[in-house]
Design a protein around this motif. Structure first.
Motif, PDB file in Angstrom:
ATOM      1  N   GLN A  77       9.769  21.368  -9.691  1.00  0.00           N
ATOM      2  CA  GLN A  77      10.423  20.202  -9.111  1.00  0.00           C
ATOM      3  C   GLN A  77      10.126  18.938  -9.913  1.00  0.00           C
ATOM      4  N   GLY A  78       8.843  18.692 -10.220  1.00  0.00           N
ATOM      5  CA  GLY A  78       8.494  17.571 -11.070  1.00  0.00           C
ATOM      6  C   GLY A  78       8.667  16.207 -10.438  1.00  0.00           C
ATOM      7  N   ARG A  79       8.732  16.111  -9.097  1.00  0.00           N
ATOM      8  CA  ARG A  79       8.903  14.798  -8.464  1.00  0.00           C
ATOM      9  C   ARG A  79       7.609  14.005  -8.591  1.00  0.00           C
ATOM     10  N   PRO A  80       7.649  12.794  -9.179  1.00  0.00           N
ATOM     11  CA  PRO A  80       6.419  12.013  -9.332  1.00  0.00           C
ATOM     12  C   PRO A  80       5.935  11.455  -8.003  1.00  0.00           C
ATOM     13  N   GLY A  81       4.688  11.024  -7.983  1.00  0.00           N
ATOM     14  CA  GLY A  81       4.106  10.398  -6.801  1.00  0.00           C
ATOM     15  C   GLY A  81       3.264   9.207  -7.206  1.00  0.00           C
ATOM     16  N   LEU A  82       2.799   8.456  -6.201  1.00  0.00           N
ATOM     17  CA  LEU A  82       1.958   7.304  -6.476  1.00  0.00           C
ATOM     18  C   LEU A  82       1.165   6.934  -5.243  1.00  0.00           C
ATOM     19  N   ALA A  83       0.155   6.078  -5.447  1.00  0.00           N
ATOM     20  CA  ALA A  83      -0.642   5.569  -4.335  1.00  0.00           C
ATOM     21  C   ALA A  83      -1.184   4.202  -4.718  1.00  0.00           C
ATOM     22  N   GLY A  84      -1.359   3.358  -3.698  1.00  0.00           N
ATOM     23  CA  GLY A  84      -1.954   2.044  -3.910  1.00  0.00           C
ATOM     24  C   GLY A  84      -1.020   1.008  -4.479  1.00  0.00           C
ATOM     25  N   ALA A  85       0.283   1.099  -4.192  1.00  0.00           N
ATOM     26  CA  ALA A  85       1.265   0.200  -4.802  1.00  0.00           C
ATOM     27  C   ALA A  85       1.841  -0.788  -3.786  1.00  0.00           C
TER      28      ALA A  85
ATOM     29  N   GLY B 223       1.337  10.155 -10.259  1.00  0.00           N
ATOM     30  CA  GLY B 223       1.307  11.600 -10.426  1.00  0.00           C
ATOM     31  C   GLY B 223       2.550  12.110 -11.125  1.00  0.00           C
ATOM     32  N   PHE B 224       2.357  12.953 -12.147  1.00  0.00           N
ATOM     33  CA  PHE B 224       3.479  13.507 -12.918  1.00  0.00           C
ATOM     34  C   PHE B 224       3.324  15.025 -13.013  1.00  0.00           C
ATOM     35  N   PRO B 225       3.629  15.746 -11.931  1.00  0.00           N
ATOM     36  CA  PRO B 225       3.488  17.208 -11.971  1.00  0.00           C
ATOM     37  C   PRO B 225       4.419  17.829 -12.999  1.00  0.00           C
ATOM     38  N   GLY B 226       3.884  18.790 -13.720  1.00  0.00           N
ATOM     39  CA  GLY B 226       4.683  19.453 -14.738  1.00  0.00           C
ATOM     40  C   GLY B 226       4.776  18.703 -16.047  1.00  0.00           C
ATOM     41  N   VAL B 227       4.113  17.529 -16.138  1.00  0.00           N
ATOM     42  CA  VAL B 227       4.150  16.738 -17.373  1.00  0.00           C
ATOM     43  C   VAL B 227       2.807  16.789 -18.085  1.00  0.00           C
ATOM     44  N   PHE B 228       1.711  16.565 -17.330  1.00  0.00           N
ATOM     45  CA  PHE B 228       0.379  16.557 -17.909  1.00  0.00           C
ATOM     46  C   PHE B 228      -0.495  17.648 -17.286  1.00  0.00           C
ATOM     47  N   GLU B 229      -1.528  18.069 -18.037  1.00  0.00           N
ATOM     48  CA  GLU B 229      -2.439  19.090 -17.532  1.00  0.00           C
ATOM     49  C   GLU B 229      -3.138  18.609 -16.265  1.00  0.00           C
ATOM     50  N   GLU B 230      -3.585  17.368 -16.256  1.00  0.00           N
ATOM     51  CA  GLU B 230      -4.113  16.733 -15.055  1.00  0.00           C
ATOM     52  C   GLU B 230      -3.044  15.760 -14.566  1.00  0.00           C
ATOM     53  N   PRO B 231      -2.245  16.143 -13.564  1.00  0.00           N
ATOM     54  CA  PRO B 231      -1.026  15.387 -13.231  1.00  0.00           C
ATOM     55  C   PRO B 231      -1.270  13.949 -12.790  1.00  0.00           C
ATOM     56  N   ARG B 232      -2.394  13.687 -12.138  1.00  0.00           N
ATOM     57  CA  ARG B 232      -2.634  12.338 -11.637  1.00  0.00           C
ATOM     58  C   ARG B 232      -3.362  11.483 -12.670  1.00  0.00           C
ATOM     59  N   ILE B 233      -2.807  10.306 -12.918  1.00  0.00           N
ATOM     60  CA  ILE B 233      -3.419   9.331 -13.809  1.00  0.00           C
ATOM     61  C   ILE B 233      -3.978   8.202 -12.947  1.00  0.00           C
TER      62      ILE B 233
ATOM     63  N   GLY C 295       0.801  -1.224   0.000  1.00  0.00           N
ATOM     64  CA  GLY C 295       0.000   0.000   0.000  1.00  0.00           C
ATOM     65  C   GLY C 295       0.825   1.261   0.000  1.00  0.00           C
ATOM     66  N   LEU C 296       1.934   1.282  -0.727  1.00  0.00           N
ATOM     67  CA  LEU C 296       2.834   2.433  -0.734  1.00  0.00           C
ATOM     68  C   LEU C 296       2.175   3.654  -1.369  1.00  0.00           C
ATOM     69  N   GLY C 297       2.342   4.777  -0.694  1.00  0.00           N
ATOM     70  CA  GLY C 297       1.912   6.054  -1.241  1.00  0.00           C
ATOM     71  C   GLY C 297       2.966   7.113  -0.983  1.00  0.00           C
ATOM     72  N   LEU C 298       3.280   7.907  -1.997  1.00  0.00           N
ATOM     73  CA  LEU C 298       4.231   9.010  -1.895  1.00  0.00           C
ATOM     74  C   LEU C 298       3.637  10.211  -2.623  1.00  0.00           C
ATOM     75  N   SER C 299       3.632  11.370  -1.975  1.00  0.00           N
ATOM     76  CA  SER C 299       3.066  12.564  -2.590  1.00  0.00           C
ATOM     77  C   SER C 299       3.979  13.096  -3.689  1.00  0.00           C
ATOM     78  N   GLU C 300       3.361  13.567  -4.767  1.00  0.00           N
ATOM     79  CA  GLU C 300       4.129  14.234  -5.798  1.00  0.00           C
ATOM     80  C   GLU C 300       4.532  15.624  -5.313  1.00  0.00           C
ATOM     81  N   SER C 301       5.479  16.238  -5.991  1.00  0.00           N
ATOM     82  CA  SER C 301       5.941  17.560  -5.582  1.00  0.00           C
ATOM     83  C   SER C 301       4.848  18.595  -5.803  1.00  0.00           C
ATOM     84  N   ARG C 302       4.836  19.594  -4.925  1.00  0.00           N
ATOM     85  CA  ARG C 302       3.877  20.685  -5.038  1.00  0.00           C
ATOM     86  C   ARG C 302       4.532  21.985  -5.482  1.00  0.00           C
ATOM     87  N   GLU C 303       5.858  22.040  -5.399  1.00  0.00           N
ATOM     88  CA  GLU C 303       6.568  23.252  -5.776  1.00  0.00           C
ATOM     89  C   GLU C 303       6.765  23.293  -7.285  1.00  0.00           C
ATOM     90  N   PRO C 304       6.507  24.433  -7.934  1.00  0.00           N
ATOM     91  CA  PRO C 304       6.710  24.535  -9.381  1.00  0.00           C
ATOM     92  C   PRO C 304       8.157  24.231  -9.759  1.00  0.00           C
TER      93      PRO C 304
END
Length: 267
Positions: A66-74, A97-107, A55-64
């Motif tokens: 940075q672009g650090r990806p995130g995930l949940a449910g792994a 989550g792919f901040p800075g890559v897609f308009e809606e970062p979470r897939i 059940g790993l979850g890591l938040s994606e970056s919130r700072e413009p």
């Protein structure tokens, strides 16, 4: 992991470590952890890590920027050392989550299975950043909009000027895809006008046996005229509907309205 992160905030850890834990907001349950290291806990000279996380979850970056990806449910089984490692990933009803890559970062994903390997190359000169390479193998994914598979390799650039966003060699296919969702997966490097047109113009359709390929230095994506790389998408489509001049783009002026095309098939 969430409880350990809260506990770490009360331990005599460097501010950088506490901030990293706060930013990542880790969640999940660790099983079978083995961790050895030499040197400081934050920046060890050598280490060995082996663990399973449910059940790993890591938040994606919130700072413009940075672009650090995130995930949940792994569920993840990982082995790592200071020179690289590998992980088997199985995600169910989670997200990437792919901040800075897609308009809606979470897939949102119903499922994702992948084998990931990474390696670190020591810098040629002292003080320079290390080089990294990440290989993704046998990745299979599905959600309500698409299902497919991909393989790829990403690595940092060879010089300081082109180190990031790096070089990508990616190929894959989709066994099914909803045409109305295509805009969600167009990266921000494709201009806003083009993405909004695709979003509003495509009204229906189903893609099958879709293939895609990206190869090159990512700062040049989408590689117009194949300058600096290659970007290809092949989309056989059926039952497609296209509003050539959507009102969301052209407004309600009657002289620019076109009758939508329907029940189209092509590639």
């Amino acid at each position: 992991l969430a409880q350990l992160a809260l506990l770490a905030d009360r331990l005599p850890l460097p501010a950088r470590a506490r901030q990293a834990l706060s930013d990542l907001a880790p969640k999940g349950v660790i099983e079978g952890l083995s961790w050895r290291w030499e040197g400081g806990a934050i920046d060890p000279r050598r280490y060995q890590l082996k663990a399973r996380v449910r059940g790993l979850g890591l938040s994606e970056s919130r700072e413009p920027g940075q672009g650090r990806p995130g995930l949940a449910g792994a569920d993840v089984a990982v082995q790592a050392t200071e020179s690289g490692g590998s992980a088997d990933l199985a995600l169910r009803r989670g997200w990437l989550g792919f901040p800075g890559v897609f308009e809606e970062p979470r897939i949102e994903l119903d499922s994702l299975d992948a084998q990931v390997q990474w390696s670190r190359k020591s810098p040629a000169t002292p003080g320079a950043p290390a080089g990294w390479q990440v290989d993704v193998r046998q990745a299979r994914f599905a959600n309500a909009e698409a299902a497919g598979q991909l393989e790829g390799t990403w690595r940092t650039g060879e010089t300081a000027n082109d180190r990031l966003p790096g070089h990508l060699d990616l190929s894959g296919s989709l066994s099914r895809a909803q045409a109305t969702a295509v805009w969600r997966y167009l990266p921000l490097t494709v201009g806003d006008a083009a993405r909004q047109y695709v979003r509003h113009a495509i009204r229906g359709g189903v893609g099958q046996d879709v293939t895609f390929e990206v190869k090159g230095q990512l700062d040049g994506f989408p590689f117009p005229n194949d300058q600096g790389g290659r970007f290809r998408v092949k989309v056989p489509i059926r039952e497609a509907s296209l509003d050539y001049a959507p009102a969301a783009i052209t407004g309600d002026a009657p002289d620019v309205r076109w009758t939508p095309f329907t029940d189209m098939a092509g590639e």
